[in-house]
Design a protein around this motif. Structure first.
Motif, PDB file in Angstrom:
ATOM      1  N   GLY A   8       3.694  14.941 -11.863  1.00 52.26           N
ATOM      2  CA  GLY A   8       2.789  14.053 -11.142  1.00 52.26           C
ATOM      3  C   GLY A   8       3.206  12.606 -11.342  1.00 52.26           C
ATOM      4  O   GLY A   8       3.829  12.267 -12.353  1.00 52.26           O
ATOM      5  N   ILE A   9       2.850  11.770 -10.383  1.00 50.86           N
ATOM      6  CA  ILE A   9       3.225  10.357 -10.429  1.00 50.86           C
ATOM      7  C   ILE A   9       1.963   9.504 -10.317  1.00 50.86           C
ATOM      8  O   ILE A   9       1.133   9.736  -9.432  1.00 50.86           O
ATOM      9  CB  ILE A   9       4.168   9.984  -9.258  1.00 50.86           C
ATOM     10  N   VAL A  10       1.837   8.495 -11.187  1.00 47.24           N
ATOM     11  CA  VAL A  10       0.746   7.527 -11.106  1.00 47.24           C
ATOM     12  C   VAL A  10       1.359   6.146 -10.934  1.00 47.24           C
ATOM     13  O   VAL A  10       2.262   5.756 -11.684  1.00 47.24           O
ATOM     14  CB  VAL A  10      -0.149   7.551 -12.363  1.00 47.24           C
ATOM     15  N   LEU A  11       0.856   5.416  -9.957  1.00 47.68           N
ATOM     16  CA  LEU A  11       1.329   4.063  -9.668  1.00 47.68           C
ATOM     17  C   LEU A  11       0.226   3.082 -10.016  1.00 47.68           C
ATOM     18  O   LEU A  11      -0.853   3.106  -9.419  1.00 47.68           O
ATOM     19  CB  LEU A  11       1.732   3.951  -8.199  1.00 47.68           C
ATOM     20  N   VAL A  12       0.497   2.219 -10.987  1.00 49.00           N
ATOM     21  CA  VAL A  12      -0.498   1.275 -11.500  1.00 49.00           C
ATOM     22  C   VAL A  12      -0.115  -0.133 -11.063  1.00 49.00           C
ATOM     23  O   VAL A  12       0.945  -0.634 -11.419  1.00 49.00           O
ATOM     24  CB  VAL A  12      -0.586   1.332 -13.038  1.00 49.00           C
ATOM     25  N   SER A  13      -0.994  -0.753 -10.299  1.00 50.13           N
ATOM     26  CA  SER A  13      -0.779  -2.127  -9.850  1.00 50.13           C
ATOM     27  C   SER A  13      -2.044  -2.931 -10.096  1.00 50.13           C
ATOM     28  O   SER A  13      -3.139  -2.371 -10.202  1.00 50.13           O
ATOM     29  CB  SER A  13      -0.445  -2.134  -8.347  1.00 50.13           C
ATOM     30  N   HIS A  14      -1.895  -4.223 -10.127  1.00 47.73           N
ATOM     31  CA  HIS A  14      -3.045  -5.112 -10.239  1.00 47.73           C
ATOM     32  C   HIS A  14      -3.847  -5.158  -8.945  1.00 47.73           C
ATOM     33  O   HIS A  14      -4.940  -5.701  -8.912  1.00 47.73           O
ATOM     34  CB  HIS A  14      -2.581  -6.522 -10.615  1.00 47.73           C
ATOM     35  N   SER A  15      -3.309  -4.604  -7.891  1.00 48.18           N
ATOM     36  CA  SER A  15      -3.954  -4.602  -6.582  1.00 48.18           C
ATOM     37  C   SER A  15      -4.087  -3.166  -6.083  1.00 48.18           C
ATOM     38  O   SER A  15      -3.095  -2.425  -6.011  1.00 48.18           O
ATOM     39  CB  SER A  15      -3.104  -5.408  -5.588  1.00 48.18           C
ATOM     40  N   ALA A  16      -5.299  -2.782  -5.714  1.00 44.86           N
ATOM     41  CA  ALA A  16      -5.513  -1.437  -5.171  1.00 44.86           C
ATOM     42  C   ALA A  16      -4.699  -1.233  -3.902  1.00 44.86           C
ATOM     43  O   ALA A  16      -4.112  -0.166  -3.690  1.00 44.86           O
ATOM     44  CB  ALA A  16      -6.996  -1.209  -4.896  1.00 44.86           C
ATOM     45  N   ALA A  17      -4.622  -2.261  -3.063  1.00 47.33           N
ATOM     46  CA  ALA A  17      -3.879  -2.148  -1.803  1.00 47.33           C
ATOM     47  C   ALA A  17      -2.390  -1.958  -2.057  1.00 47.33           C
ATOM     48  O   ALA A  17      -1.727  -1.159  -1.383  1.00 47.33           O
ATOM     49  CB  ALA A  17      -4.125  -3.373  -0.932  1.00 47.33           C
ATOM     50  N   VAL A  18      -1.838  -2.679  -3.018  1.00 43.43           N
ATOM     51  CA  VAL A  18      -0.414  -2.543  -3.333  1.00 43.43           C
ATOM     52  C   VAL A  18      -0.132  -1.140  -3.866  1.00 43.43           C
ATOM     53  O   VAL A  18       0.817  -0.475  -3.422  1.00 43.43           O
ATOM     54  CB  VAL A  18       0.048  -3.621  -4.337  1.00 43.43           C
ATOM     55  N   ALA A  19      -0.918  -0.670  -4.805  1.00 39.42           N
ATOM     56  CA  ALA A  19      -0.698   0.664  -5.379  1.00 39.42           C
ATOM     57  C   ALA A  19      -0.783   1.740  -4.295  1.00 39.42           C
ATOM     58  O   ALA A  19       0.067   2.637  -4.235  1.00 39.42           O
ATOM     59  CB  ALA A  19      -1.708   0.940  -6.486  1.00 39.42           C
ATOM     60  N   ALA A  20      -1.782   1.649  -3.436  1.00 37.04           N
ATOM     61  CA  ALA A  20      -1.947   2.649  -2.371  1.00 37.04           C
ATOM     62  C   ALA A  20      -0.797   2.587  -1.371  1.00 37.04           C
ATOM     63  O   ALA A  20      -0.305   3.626  -0.911  1.00 37.04           O
ATOM     64  CB  ALA A  20      -3.285   2.449  -1.665  1.00 37.04           C
ATOM     65  N   SER A  21      -0.352   1.392  -1.035  1.00 39.44           N
ATOM     66  CA  SER A  21       0.753   1.239  -0.080  1.00 39.44           C
ATOM     67  C   SER A  21       2.067   1.766  -0.632  1.00 39.44           C
ATOM     68  O   SER A  21       2.830   2.422   0.084  1.00 39.44           O
ATOM     69  CB  SER A  21       0.912  -0.229   0.325  1.00 39.44           C
ATOM     70  N   VAL A  22       2.348   1.501  -1.897  1.00 35.36           N
ATOM     71  CA  VAL A  22       3.573   2.003  -2.505  1.00 35.36           C
ATOM     72  C   VAL A  22       3.513   3.533  -2.588  1.00 35.36           C
ATOM     73  O   VAL A  22       4.513   4.219  -2.327  1.00 35.36           O
ATOM     74  CB  VAL A  22       3.834   1.353  -3.879  1.00 35.36           C
ATOM     75  N   GLU A  45     -12.089  -2.021 -11.723  1.00 38.02           N
ATOM     76  CA  GLU A  45     -13.135  -1.102 -11.265  1.00 38.02           C
ATOM     77  C   GLU A  45     -14.058  -1.732 -10.228  1.00 38.02           C
ATOM     78  O   GLU A  45     -14.617  -1.028  -9.393  1.00 38.02           O
ATOM     79  CB  GLU A  45     -13.943  -0.588 -12.451  1.00 38.02           C
ATOM     80  N   ASP A  46     -14.202  -3.054 -10.256  1.00 37.83           N
ATOM     81  CA  ASP A  46     -15.078  -3.721  -9.294  1.00 37.83           C
ATOM     82  C   ASP A  46     -14.382  -4.005  -7.964  1.00 37.83           C
ATOM     83  O   ASP A  46     -14.941  -4.626  -7.076  1.00 37.83           O
ATOM     84  CB  ASP A  46     -15.648  -5.014  -9.881  1.00 37.83           C
ATOM     85  N   GLY A  47     -13.123  -3.551  -7.846  1.00 32.95           N
ATOM     86  CA  GLY A  47     -12.381  -3.759  -6.608  1.00 32.95           C
ATOM     87  C   GLY A  47     -11.520  -5.001  -6.605  1.00 32.95           C
ATOM     88  O   GLY A  47     -10.728  -5.202  -5.692  1.00 32.95           O
ATOM     89  N   GLY A  48     -11.667  -5.837  -7.613  1.00 34.72           N
ATOM     90  CA  GLY A  48     -10.870  -7.054  -7.691  1.00 34.72           C
ATOM     91  C   GLY A  48      -9.504  -6.792  -8.293  1.00 34.72           C
ATOM     92  O   GLY A  48      -9.127  -5.647  -8.577  1.00 34.72           O
ATOM     93  N   LEU A  49      -8.759  -7.866  -8.473  1.00 36.38           N
ATOM     94  CA  LEU A  49      -7.446  -7.757  -9.091  1.00 36.38           C
ATOM     95  C   LEU A  49      -7.584  -7.478 -10.582  1.00 36.38           C
ATOM     96  O   LEU A  49      -8.522  -7.953 -11.226  1.00 36.38           O
ATOM     97  CB  LEU A  49      -6.650  -9.042  -8.879  1.00 36.38           C
TER      98      LEU A  49
END
Length: 136
Positions: A8-22, A45-49
């Motif tokens: 399995g692969i987990v992609l951790v980014s400071h931005s939810a949009a960046v992680a989802a896009s990658v 968790e609050d949706g922010g960076l």
């Protein structure tokens, strides 16, 4: 080959949009091969960076099929958060490994390699090798 046999692969980014896009990009470049479990753990968790230990742990659990979990991160505090989770010992599934690789290229290499049924060491090596990719 089934998802149950794949890393399995987990992609951790400071931005939810960046992680989802990658994650979307990496999945799309597997050429229609076996579906790899890929989860993004982006933002706070609050949706922010930011980064969230809870989101990372949840993502790792969601992709764990017993073959190991490769975690790729974008920036410094994401690395520190994953290291802290690994040090705690019980927050991440057994066989979870922090992979030192460039975020985008490493994610693509990891997902493509995992889709072939490669083991965790091979997935990690492919992702780390992305440091050597030349663009010019």
């Amino acid at each position: 080959m089934t998802e149950a046999n794949l890393v399995g692969i987990v992609l951790v980014s400071h931005s939810a949009a960046v992680a989802a896009s990658v994650a979307e990009l990496a999945r799309g470049l597997t050429g229609g091969g076996t579906a790899v479990r890929v989860a993004s753990a982006g933002g706070a968790e609050d949706g922010g960076l930011g980064t969230s230990a809870e989101l990372i742990a949840g993502a790792a659990t969601s992709v764990d099929a017993g073959a190991g979990v490769a975690v790729l991160t974008d920036l410094g505090s994401a690395v520190l958060t994953v290291k802290a989770l690994l040090a705690e010992g019980d927050e991440l599934p057994p066989g979870t490994r922090l992979v030192d690789a460039p975020f985008v290229e490493g994610a693509v290499a990891a997902v493509v390699t995992a889709s072939t049924g490669a083991d965790l060491a091979a997935v990690e090596a492919a992702a780390a090798e992305a440091y050597t990719y030349r663009k010019v």
